[in-house]
Design an enzyme around this catalytic site. Sequence first.
Site, PDB file in Angstrom:
ATOM      1  CG  HIS A  23      13.378  -1.949 -59.989  1.00 41.38           C
ATOM      2  ND1 HIS A  23      14.361  -1.258 -59.304  1.00 41.38           N
ATOM      3  CD2 HIS A  23      12.429  -1.033 -60.309  1.00 41.38           C
ATOM      4  CE1 HIS A  23      14.022   0.020 -59.239  1.00 41.38           C
ATOM      5  NE2 HIS A  23      12.854   0.177 -59.833  1.00 41.38           N
ATOM      6  NE  ARG A  66      28.337  -0.816 -52.021  1.00 38.49           N
ATOM      7  CZ  ARG A  66      28.753   0.173 -51.240  1.00 38.49           C
ATOM      8  NH1 ARG A  66      28.743   1.414 -51.667  1.00 38.49           N
ATOM      9  NH2 ARG A  66      29.170  -0.083 -50.018  1.00 38.49           N
ATOM     10  CG  ASN A 100      13.741 -10.580 -52.911  1.00 39.97           C
ATOM     11  OD1 ASN A 100      12.784 -11.108 -53.484  1.00 39.97           O
ATOM     12  ND2 ASN A 100      13.745  -9.311 -52.553  1.00 39.97           N
TER      13      ASN A 100
HETATM   14  C1  GRF Z   1      13.793  -5.533 -52.632  1.00 44.05           C
HETATM   15  O1  GRF Z   1      12.652  -4.725 -52.584  1.00 44.05           O
HETATM   16  C2  GRF Z   1      14.346  -5.584 -54.035  1.00 44.05           C
HETATM   17  O2  GRF Z   1      13.371  -5.518 -55.011  1.00 44.05           O
HETATM   18  C3  GRF Z   1      15.189  -4.349 -54.091  1.00 44.05           C
HETATM   19  O3  GRF Z   1      15.781  -4.259 -52.807  1.00 44.05           O
HETATM   20  C4  GRF Z   1      14.948  -4.919 -51.855  1.00 44.05           C
HETATM   21  C5  GRF Z   1      15.815  -5.954 -51.194  1.00 44.05           C
HETATM   22  O4  GRF Z   1      15.162  -6.614 -50.157  1.00 44.05           O
HETATM   23  N1  GRF Z   1      16.138  -4.430 -55.175  1.00 44.05           N
HETATM   24  P1  GRF Z   1      15.812  -7.905 -49.485  1.00 44.05           P
HETATM   25  O5  GRF Z   1      17.211  -7.520 -49.019  1.00 44.05           O
HETATM   26  O6  GRF Z   1      15.827  -9.014 -50.481  1.00 44.05           O
HETATM   27  O7  GRF Z   1      14.924  -8.186 -48.309  1.00 44.05           O
END
Ligand code: GRF
Length: 188
Positions: free
Chosen positions: A109, A91, A15
């Site tokens: 989420h 966390r 992300n």
């Molecule tokens: C994602 O699915 C996000 O929604 C969740 O944890 C995952 C993180 O993925 N909170 P990344 O580390 O961004 O690839």
Amino acid sequence: MSVRLGVMASGRGSNFLAIQSEIEQATLDAEIALLISDRSNAPALKQAEKRHVPAKTFPYDKSDRAAFEKSAGDAIDAAGCDYIVLAGFMRILTPYFIERFSGRILNIHPSLLPSFKGLHPQRQALEAGVKFSGCTVHLVTTDLDDGPILAQAVVPVLDDDTEESLSTRILKQEHRLYAEAIRGLSSK
Ligand code: GRF
């Protein structure tokens, strides 16, 4: 005016990368002023280095969460961040940190909140037998996976989906949705 972001990530950081890519392609008027991790071996840190995004690790000791939160918060303020973007930050933040940056912390989420809060939301969706799931960007409050919803994206749940295939379909939407939600924010 460009929004300054502090990103917090514990893991692979896809992300974070999706947001940074939109910034580099100038489809998102923002700057990641700082990436913070609680894990010195988080792949997100390597990605930050490659993209020349300033990054810092603050060790997380469960018996002294305040130390991490104080250091992270001070670094975010020193970097002049308008908003904090939680991108796979694993966390739970305490009220001290959440109230310090009240209304300025975003989380993503992988479910359509308020359904399937907490761990393994994709597995929860499959177990519940829902036909649609998705992802939600929301402001962080002291209640877990709660707070005002800024954006959502919907994906179908297919009969032969596994946790992995559903997660992949949702993640593709996460990468688009986070930037979309950030576009709606304004800088100081
Ligand atoms: C994602 O699915 C996000 O929604 C969740 O944890 C995952 C993180 O993925 N909170 P990344 O580390 O961004 O690839």
